[in-house]
Structure formats: C-alpha cells, structure tokens
Design an enzyme around this catalytic site. Structure first.
Site, short mmCIF file in Angstrom:
data_model
loop_
_atom_site.label_atom_id
_atom_site.label_comp_id
_atom_site.label_asym_id
_atom_site.label_seq_id
_atom_site.Cartn_x
_atom_site.Cartn_y
_atom_site.Cartn_z
N LYS A 96 63.36 -46.91 -51.18
CA LYS A 96 63.96 -45.91 -51.70
C LYS A 96 64.27 -45.83 -53.06
O LYS A 96 64.08 -46.57 -53.83
CB LYS A 96 65.51 -45.90 -50.79
CG LYS A 96 66.53 -46.86 -51.58
CD LYS A 96 67.99 -46.54 -50.94
CE LYS A 96 68.98 -47.48 -51.48
NZ LYS A 96 70.30 -47.58 -51.31
N LYS B 66 70.92 -56.83 -51.05
CA LYS B 66 71.62 -57.17 -52.44
C LYS B 66 71.82 -58.57 -52.53
O LYS B 66 71.81 -59.13 -53.85
CB LYS B 66 72.98 -56.43 -52.23
CG LYS B 66 73.31 -55.08 -52.48
CD LYS B 66 74.24 -54.24 -52.83
CE LYS B 66 74.20 -52.91 -53.19
NZ LYS B 66 75.53 -52.19 -53.12
N LYS C 282 69.13 -46.73 -58.09
CA LYS C 282 69.35 -47.09 -59.33
C LYS C 282 69.01 -48.53 -60.07
O LYS C 282 68.94 -48.67 -61.31
CB LYS C 282 71.27 -47.15 -59.41
CG LYS C 282 71.88 -45.93 -59.21
CD LYS C 282 73.41 -46.53 -59.11
CE LYS C 282 74.23 -45.45 -58.46
NZ LYS C 282 75.43 -45.86 -58.27
P1 TYM Z 1 75.72 -45.38 -53.50
O1 TYM Z 1 76.47 -45.38 -54.68
O2 TYM Z 1 74.75 -46.49 -53.00
O3 TYM Z 1 74.95 -43.98 -52.91
C1 TYM Z 1 75.63 -42.78 -53.30
C2 TYM Z 1 74.97 -41.77 -52.13
O4 TYM Z 1 73.64 -41.78 -52.47
C3 TYM Z 1 72.70 -41.72 -51.34
N1 TYM Z 1 71.41 -42.18 -51.64
C4 TYM Z 1 70.33 -41.65 -51.41
N2 TYM Z 1 70.11 -40.59 -50.64
C5 TYM Z 1 68.74 -40.19 -50.54
N3 TYM Z 1 67.77 -40.93 -51.05
C6 TYM Z 1 67.84 -42.01 -51.92
N4 TYM Z 1 66.92 -42.56 -52.42
C7 TYM Z 1 69.34 -42.28 -51.87
N5 TYM Z 1 70.06 -43.42 -52.65
C8 TYM Z 1 71.28 -43.08 -52.54
C9 TYM Z 1 73.55 -42.70 -50.46
O5 TYM Z 1 73.21 -42.70 -49.02
C10 TYM Z 1 75.04 -42.39 -50.75
O6 TYM Z 1 75.37 -41.29 -49.74
N6 TYM Z 1 78.31 -47.47 -49.90
C11 TYM Z 1 78.17 -46.08 -50.55
C12 TYM Z 1 79.61 -45.58 -51.36
C13 TYM Z 1 80.92 -45.69 -50.37
C14 TYM Z 1 81.00 -44.59 -49.54
C15 TYM Z 1 82.32 -44.88 -49.08
C16 TYM Z 1 80.21 -43.59 -48.88
C17 TYM Z 1 81.84 -46.32 -50.58
N7 TYM Z 1 82.68 -46.07 -49.62
C18 TYM Z 1 82.82 -44.05 -47.72
C19 TYM Z 1 80.90 -42.75 -47.94
C20 TYM Z 1 82.05 -42.86 -47.40
C21 TYM Z 1 77.22 -46.19 -51.26
O7 TYM Z 1 76.89 -47.48 -51.87
O8 TYM Z 1 76.71 -45.23 -52.02
#
Ligand code: TYM
Length: 334
Positions: A197, A115, A200
C-alpha cells in the site's frame, strides 16, 4: 443518533506527511458526509505515540493535520474536528475495553505484525493494544459508520467484536459500527511496488505522493511509476501498476475506471502518466494554498479547536458515564 442523524466517526494518525492514499482512501470521502451524518473526525495523537515522536515536531504535525482537514474541505462548524488527546474519555474507555479484549484477537492483527517488524527496537504494549484504543474512539461516539481505507478493515472488525461482547454482558450500550468505503481510492498502492500500500513510512519516497509535494515532484514520481508489460491502459490483475494509476486517476477526476480506460485507448503509458500527474496536481495545489493560509490564521484555528474539543467531550463523556455505571464503578461524588 445525534440531532436525528446517524453518526459517523473517523480519524488519522498525527504523524509524518500524509500521502495521496490517505487523501483518496479517507479524507476526500469525508468532505460531503456531514450533509447526511453527524460527523466526528479526530486528530489521532494518542495513537501516534506508539511510535517514538520528537515532541516539537509531533506538536507541529498534529496542528498541520488539523489544518489539513479543513484545507481538504471539511467544514469545522458542520463537522466536529478535534484532538483525540484533548478528550480524556478515549484513554479511559480504552483501558476498560482492554479488559474485554483477548490477546488471541490482538495476535491476529496484521498491522501490529507489520509495525512490530518495522520497529523491532520498540515493540511496546501500546502498539499491541492500538486496535482497542481505536475501538474506544469509535464506540465513544456511538458511531454507525466508519469511513476508512481497506487497510483498517480488520481493526473495524475487532471493534465490532468488542462492542458485541460488551453489549452481550451489559445490554445495549454501544452502537455496532459498520465500515464505509469510498467507490474508488480505498486501496492506493505504492508507485514503485504496487504489491504494497502507499504508505507514509515507505523507505522509498518515490513510492508515495505526499500531499505537500510540489507539482514538479508529482510529475516526476508519476513518470517514474512502475508500469507493466504491454502498452495498453487497462485495469486488470496482471497490470497492477497501471491499475493503480487508473485508480488514482478515477478517484481524482470522479470518472469511472471504464471511462478512464476509454479516454486512453490507443494512447501510450507516457501520455497516461502525465495525465495522472495533472489530475493529482489539480487536487493538491489548491489544497496546499488553503493549508498555508490557514496556518497563518492562528486565532481562527485556536477558536475552532476550543469549540470542537468541548463538543467532542460532551458526547464522549455521555457514553463513558453509561459504561462506568454498567461496569459497576462507584459514582464520583461532587
Ligand atoms: P492512518 O493514519 O494510518 O490512515 C488514515 C486513513 O487513510 C487510509 N489509508 C489509505 N487508504 C487507501 N489507500 C492507502 N494506501 C491508504 N493508506 C492509508 C486509512 O485506511 C485510514 O482510513 N488507525 C487509523 C487511525 C484511527 C482511526 C480511529 C480511524 C485511530 N482511531 C477510529 C477510524 C476510526 C490509522 O492508522 O489511520
């Protein structure tokens, strides 16, 4: 434990348009978990401001994400779905845990490095301590399990390290959480570059299928997905493009990779790609309809937000009170 059940916690950032990776890697697997676990799912809006947001758009994104959770099948009565920023305990515990996290640990976080490279004009301290806030989210609810995609594994490991460190100083304050990964879909790749991966924030919109993409758009993106040399539909390391599509197909249909390979034996990539698009649309179209319906129902959504905020605050504050006492903060007199 809450009501005799183990606790499960997860969430997504409230920014941009969710991708099929977010859905298959996370959201889809969350839907049935409340039968076995007490579940909390946050709309992670505190995390979202590590990247600059336009306020009106941001507000809309957060509400959309809330509605999408429900449209994807999360029952808002059986699951506690809430906005992270509505529960101030997250920010408070985040600060406390910052004081129990080493810079050396944060320096190793690959998501921070990625990032920071993408947003070199805004490498703020929040971006750096992002994993500490994530640890606070999870630990506040004494979560046993955290269902996430593989890209979050490192953040989960640091959460465990922070919790263990805190417990070793103050006794058993936090439950040590474990990752919980779906059978398939935990690592969906870009359709244009399977070494990355599906994300978004991909600059190439053809690489990602967004949950709000129209059906013909999904067909177009699947048709254009990069495939590999040869013409057999097989899952293997030297076929990253086809393997990714097989992963998507398997996660959407519930069929195993082997079943999918058999189904497409002797068929070419063209036919396979169309079948992938069809199964993706069979998931997305009904979800999009339900999402639109929910957004119209303002009173219903507001009611749920209020009820679930209260529930989340109750459990979060319980842990925070314990932490405050352990650390030695003076009691708040009322
Ligand atoms: P975020 O918003 O980036 O992603 C949300 C969830 O989607 C999963 N993900 C994927 N899984 C498979 N293939 C992909 N290409 C892919 N892209 C995204 C991510 O693994 C995630 O599970 N830091 C976290 C948000 C968060 C969180 C938490 C999660 C904040 N606090 C506490 C769990 C517990 C995040 O950035 O997710």
């Amino acid at each position: 434990m809450i009501n005799g059940k183990k606790v499960l916690y997860s969430g997504m950032q409230a920014t941009g348009s969710l991708t099929l990776g977010n859905y298959l890697g996370a959201l889809k697997n969350w839907v049935t978990l409340n039968e076995e676990y007490e579940c909390f799912f946050g709309v992670m809006d505190l995390h979202s401001i590590t990247i600059r947001q336009q306020p009106a758009h941001f507000r809309k994104c957060a509400r959309n994400l809330f509605a999408l959770y429900i449209a994807a099948g999360l029952d808002p009565v059986k699951n506690c779905i809430y906005y992270q920023s509505h529960v101030s305990a997250h920010a408070e515990l985040g600060w406390i845990l910052n004081c129990f996290t080493y810079m050396g640990e944060l320096n190793r976080m690959t998501q921070f490095k990625d990032k920071a490279a993408k947003h070199s004009d805004n490498i703020n301290a929040g971006l750096y301590t992002y994993p500490v806030l994530m640890a606070a989210d999870i630990l506040l609810y004494q979560a046993d399990y955290v269902p996430v995609g593989k890209d979050q594994q490192q953040h989960l490991e640091i959460t465990r390290d922070i919790a263990e460190r805190f417990n070793s100083i103050y006794g058993d304050v936090f439950t040590i959480p474990e990752g919980y990964y779906g059978k398939s879909g935990a690592n969906i790749r870009s359709l244009q570059n399977p070494s990355k991966k599906m994300s978004k924030s991909d600059e190439n919109p053809n690489g990602s299928i967004y949950l709000m993409d129209a059906a013909d758009e999904v067909v177009r993106k699947c048709k254009r997905a990069v495939t590999d040399s040869g013409n057999e539909v097989l899952y293997s390391e030297d076929k990253p493009g086809v393997s990714n599509l097989l992963e998507i197909y398997s996660a959407c249909t519930g069929k195993s990779i082997e079943e999918a390979e058999k189904e497409f034996e002797g068929k070419g990539y063209g036919e396979f790609k169309l079948a992938v698009a069809e199964t993706v649309n069979a998931v997305l179209v009904p979800m999009q309809k339900e999402f639109e319906r929910l957004l119209q129902d303002k009173g219903y959504l507001d009611g749920i937000i209020k009820d679930n905020d209260e529930k989340a605050r109750y459990f979060a504050n319980k842990t925070l009170r314990k932490v405050r006492k352990k650390v030695g903060f003076t009691d708040i007199l009322h």
